[in-house]
Design a protein around this motif. Structure first.
Motif, PDB file in Angstrom:
ATOM      1  N   TRP A   9       0.834  -1.189   0.000  1.00 23.87           N
ATOM      2  CA  TRP A   9       0.000   0.000   0.000  1.00 23.87           C
ATOM      3  C   TRP A   9       0.875   1.248   0.000  1.00 23.87           C
ATOM      4  N   VAL A  10       0.432   2.288  -0.700  1.00 21.98           N
ATOM      5  CA  VAL A  10       1.176   3.541  -0.784  1.00 21.98           C
ATOM      6  C   VAL A  10       0.230   4.695  -0.467  1.00 21.98           C
ATOM      7  N   ASN A  11       0.720   5.678   0.333  1.00 23.82           N
ATOM      8  CA  ASN A  11      -0.106   6.843   0.631  1.00 23.82           C
ATOM      9  C   ASN A  11       0.356   8.064  -0.173  1.00 23.82           C
ATOM     10  N   ASP A 116      -3.512  12.899  12.182  1.00 19.09           N
ATOM     11  CA  ASP A 116      -3.520  13.129  10.741  1.00 19.09           C
ATOM     12  C   ASP A 116      -4.464  12.126  10.094  1.00 19.09           C
ATOM     13  N   LYS A 117      -5.042  12.472   8.972  1.00 27.01           N
ATOM     14  CA  LYS A 117      -5.883  11.550   8.197  1.00 27.01           C
ATOM     15  C   LYS A 117      -5.066  11.073   7.005  1.00 27.01           C
ATOM     16  N   LEU A 118      -4.974   9.764   6.833  1.00 29.42           N
ATOM     17  CA  LEU A 118      -4.183   9.175   5.761  1.00 29.42           C
ATOM     18  C   LEU A 118      -5.048   8.280   4.888  1.00 29.42           C
ATOM     19  N   SER A 119      -4.685   8.225   3.609  1.00 29.96           N
ATOM     20  CA  SER A 119      -5.362   7.344   2.658  1.00 29.96           C
ATOM     21  C   SER A 119      -4.316   6.541   1.897  1.00 29.96           C
ATOM     22  N   PHE A 120      -4.497   5.228   1.856  1.00 27.07           N
ATOM     23  CA  PHE A 120      -3.581   4.336   1.149  1.00 27.07           C
ATOM     24  C   PHE A 120      -4.297   3.669  -0.019  1.00 27.07           C
ATOM     25  N   GLN A 121      -3.563   3.461  -1.118  1.00 25.88           N
ATOM     26  CA  GLN A 121      -4.049   2.723  -2.269  1.00 25.88           C
ATOM     27  C   GLN A 121      -3.158   1.501  -2.481  1.00 25.88           C
ATOM     28  N   LYS A 122      -3.782   0.374  -2.840  1.00 24.00           N
ATOM     29  CA  LYS A 122      -3.016  -0.852  -3.044  1.00 24.00           C
ATOM     30  C   LYS A 122      -2.273  -0.796  -4.383  1.00 24.00           C
TER      31      LYS A 122
END
Length: 256
Positions: A9-11, A116-122
């Motif tokens: 996963w990468v943010n 903090d709010k983080l979002s990850f994509q596969k």
């Protein structure tokens, strides 16, 4: 399946996280940071072992110890920990609240909690091989440590037992009694606290009665033996209610 945590996963910061789900929703992994200090860091987590209802996310909590398992130049951030609390949405986005526990000053940051709010994509369904982070000891081996004790909550009424099972990378096991439920915990604590006033900790487990992952993160105040924790619970929500995904409560505990 879009709600599969296994993989890489990468943010938006370019940091990479590799996760593998094991028995009963337990998670092991590693984190490769490109912001602030750099290195490879251990991850321990928990998700619900059950398939979420249609339209709802898969709740997850992750614990990270910012002491790299590879060779890096030491700095004060090595004492810090994080909890990630959120869910894997049906869209495939991993959406979490990051609670960073800084127990000492470093690089312009003062000791405290940072949210903090983080979002990850596969980016891959197969995680990269993990770097070993444990100087493994025989089963049942424990280390003397200020945080390794029995603790009782001032408010709410909770009881917590902690043991340190790895002195180099701060592996912790524990049991907490909360809301008439016994929860097994795994995670990290800072074991190099000489000269510091606070010892960080981040541990997680599964609350089966409510089908929610739970994390405890915060610090031990070494001056008065009080344990100040944030209790995080990850809720499964619909996309319209993602603001409800991270539930936090403050705990203060004293040594029995």
């Amino acid at each position: 399946m879009s709600q599969d945590l296994n993989g890489s996963w990468v943010n938006s910061y370019g940091s990479k996280m590799d996760l593998s789900v094991v028995d009963q929703g337990g998670i092991v992994g590693q984190y490769s940071s490109t912001t602030g200090s750099t290195g490879i860091y251990s991850v321990i987590g928990q998700c619900s072992p059950n398939v979420p209802m249609t339209g709802y996310g898969l709740p997850v909590v992750l614990c990270i110890y910012w002491h790299p398992v590879n060779s890096e130049t030491p700095d004060e951030s090595w004492h810090w920990v994080s909890t990630y609390c959120g869910q894997l949405l049906e869209t495939g986005e991993l959406s979490v609240t990051n609670s960073l526990v800084a127990t000492c000053d470093f690089n312009g940051f003062s000791a405290g909690d940072y949210i903090d709010k983080l979002s990850f994509q596969k980016v891959s369904s197969t995680p990269d091989p993990f770097v070993s982070s444990s100087n493994a000891k025989p089963e049942g081996y424990t280390f003397n440590n200020p945080i390794a004790s029995e603790w009782i909550g001032v408010n709410p009424d909770v009881q917590l037992g902690l043991t340190v099972t790895d002195s180099l990378y701060g592996l912790v096991r524990g049991v907490v009694e909360y809301q008439d439920t016994i929860i097994i915990l795994r995670g990290f604590t800072d074991t190099a606290v000489d000269g510091l006033g606070r010892q960080s900790i981040s541990v997680c487990g599964y609350m089966s009665g409510r089908d929610v992952p739970l994390s405890l993160s915060g610090w031990l105040d070494l001056s008065n033996n009080s344990l100040q924790l944030s209790r995080w619970i990850a809720n499964a929500t619909s996309p319209d209610n993602v603001y409800y995904q991270s539930d936090v409560e403050s705990w203060l505990l004293s040594k029995k």
